[in-house]
Write a protein that holds these residues in place. Structure first.
Motif, PDB file in Angstrom:
ATOM      1  N   UNK A 151       0.810  -1.209   0.000  1.00 50.75           N
ATOM      2  CA  UNK A 151       0.000   0.000   0.000  1.00 50.75           C
ATOM      3  C   UNK A 151       0.847   1.265   0.000  1.00 50.75           C
ATOM      4  N   UNK A 152       1.950   1.246   0.718  1.00 50.28           N
ATOM      5  CA  UNK A 152       2.758   2.454   0.861  1.00 50.28           C
ATOM      6  C   UNK A 152       3.349   2.873  -0.482  1.00 50.28           C
ATOM      7  N   UNK A 153       3.875   1.914  -1.242  1.00 47.58           N
ATOM      8  CA  UNK A 153       4.444   2.237  -2.545  1.00 47.58           C
ATOM      9  C   UNK A 153       3.400   2.747  -3.517  1.00 47.58           C
ATOM     10  N   UNK A 154       2.256   2.100  -3.560  1.00 52.24           N
ATOM     11  CA  UNK A 154       1.207   2.546  -4.481  1.00 52.24           C
ATOM     12  C   UNK A 154       0.656   3.899  -4.069  1.00 52.24           C
ATOM     13  N   UNK A 155       0.504   4.128  -2.782  1.00 50.98           N
ATOM     14  CA  UNK A 155      -0.013   5.418  -2.320  1.00 50.98           C
ATOM     15  C   UNK A 155       0.949   6.548  -2.653  1.00 50.98           C
ATOM     16  N   UNK A 156       2.246   6.322  -2.494  1.00 56.32           N
ATOM     17  CA  UNK A 156       3.216   7.372  -2.804  1.00 56.32           C
ATOM     18  C   UNK A 156       3.247   7.679  -4.298  1.00 56.32           C
ATOM     19  N   UNK A 157       3.137   6.671  -5.126  1.00 53.41           N
ATOM     20  CA  UNK A 157       3.118   6.906  -6.574  1.00 53.41           C
ATOM     21  C   UNK A 157       1.854   7.651  -6.977  1.00 53.41           C
ATOM     22  N   UNK A 158       0.717   7.242  -6.434  1.00 54.45           N
ATOM     23  CA  UNK A 158      -0.546   7.910  -6.770  1.00 54.45           C
ATOM     24  C   UNK A 158      -0.552   9.353  -6.281  1.00 54.45           C
ATOM     25  N   UNK A 159      -0.009   9.598  -5.102  1.00 51.72           N
ATOM     26  CA  UNK A 159       0.030  10.970  -4.585  1.00 51.72           C
ATOM     27  C   UNK A 159       1.052  11.838  -5.302  1.00 51.72           C
ATOM     28  N   UNK A 160       2.093  11.245  -5.882  1.00 50.67           N
ATOM     29  CA  UNK A 160       3.122  12.031  -6.563  1.00 50.67           C
ATOM     30  C   UNK A 160       2.823  12.342  -8.009  1.00 50.67           C
ATOM     31  N   UNK A 161       1.984  11.595  -8.657  1.00 50.53           N
ATOM     32  CA  UNK A 161       1.706  11.823 -10.077  1.00 50.53           C
ATOM     33  C   UNK A 161       0.950  13.116 -10.375  1.00 50.53           C
ATOM     34  N   UNK A 162      -0.063  13.504  -9.615  1.00 47.99           N
ATOM     35  CA  UNK A 162      -0.758  14.751  -9.965  1.00 47.99           C
ATOM     36  C   UNK A 162       0.103  15.998  -9.840  1.00 47.99           C
ATOM     37  N   UNK A 163       1.170  15.965  -9.073  1.00 48.35           N
ATOM     38  CA  UNK A 163       2.032  17.131  -8.945  1.00 48.35           C
ATOM     39  C   UNK A 163       2.770  17.430 -10.244  1.00 48.35           C
ATOM     40  N   UNK A 164       2.986  16.430 -11.077  1.00 48.87           N
ATOM     41  CA  UNK A 164       3.660  16.614 -12.356  1.00 48.87           C
ATOM     42  C   UNK A 164       2.671  16.779 -13.502  1.00 48.87           C
ATOM     43  N   UNK A 165       1.403  16.967 -13.198  1.00 47.32           N
ATOM     44  CA  UNK A 165       0.338  17.083 -14.201  1.00 47.32           C
ATOM     45  C   UNK A 165       0.320  15.884 -15.132  1.00 47.32           C
ATOM     46  N   UNK A 166       0.476  14.716 -14.584  1.00 52.02           N
ATOM     47  CA  UNK A 166       0.505  13.482 -15.365  1.00 52.02           C
ATOM     48  C   UNK A 166      -0.809  12.732 -15.203  1.00 52.02           C
ATOM     49  N   UNK A 167      -1.881  13.319 -15.685  1.00 53.65           N
ATOM     50  CA  UNK A 167      -3.184  12.674 -15.542  1.00 53.65           C
ATOM     51  C   UNK A 167      -3.290  11.431 -16.408  1.00 53.65           C
TER      52      UNK A 167
ATOM     53  N   UNK B 283      -0.794   9.315 -16.990  1.00 49.28           N
ATOM     54  CA  UNK B 283      -0.117   8.274 -16.233  1.00 49.28           C
ATOM     55  C   UNK B 283      -0.939   7.855 -15.019  1.00 49.28           C
ATOM     56  N   UNK B 284      -1.655   8.812 -14.433  1.00 48.01           N
ATOM     57  CA  UNK B 284      -2.519   8.474 -13.302  1.00 48.01           C
ATOM     58  C   UNK B 284      -3.645   7.546 -13.750  1.00 48.01           C
ATOM     59  N   UNK B 285      -4.216   7.781 -14.920  1.00 44.27           N
ATOM     60  CA  UNK B 285      -5.245   6.900 -15.452  1.00 44.27           C
ATOM     61  C   UNK B 285      -4.677   5.521 -15.758  1.00 44.27           C
ATOM     62  N   UNK B 286      -3.489   5.471 -16.364  1.00 43.15           N
ATOM     63  CA  UNK B 286      -2.852   4.185 -16.673  1.00 43.15           C
ATOM     64  C   UNK B 286      -2.534   3.424 -15.391  1.00 43.15           C
TER      65      UNK B 286
END
Length: 90
Positions: free
Chosen positions: A30-46, A48-51
């Motif tokens: 959970x920790x790894x997935x949560x950090x990746x999900x929380x870090x993607x919107x900061x780079x405007x990578x919607x 990648x967030x959908x993928x």
């Protein structure tokens, strides 16, 4: 009637490992997935967030399908043991 009737302890451990694999809260994945999900919107990578969301959903579905096929299906095993020290040494 499947392996869940023959090996209940093994099926519980396998299910706990599957929960960790899909990133269920309070597990190691959970920790790894949560950090990746929380870090993607900061780079405007919607995109990648959908993928990533689709990959998480697909992985969860596959793991549940795997557990269902292994432990809830019809088995033809004559083995009548579970996770014990005697069975692992012989």
């Amino acid at each position: 009637t499947g392996l869940i009737c023959i090996m209940p302890l093994f099926s519980v451990f396998f299910f706990i490992f599957i929960l960790g694999n899909i990133g269920f809260p309070f597990t190691c994945g959970f920790i790894g997935e949560a950090l990746v999900i929380l870090g993607l919107p900061e780079n405007n990578s919607l995109v990648f967030l959908f993928i990533l969301g689709f990959g998480i959903f697909l992985g969860c579905g596959y793991n549940m399908w795997l557990y269902n096929r292994l432990f809830c299906g019809v088995t033809s095993l004559s083995y009548k043991g579970d996770l014990t020290l005697e069975n692992s040494l012989s």
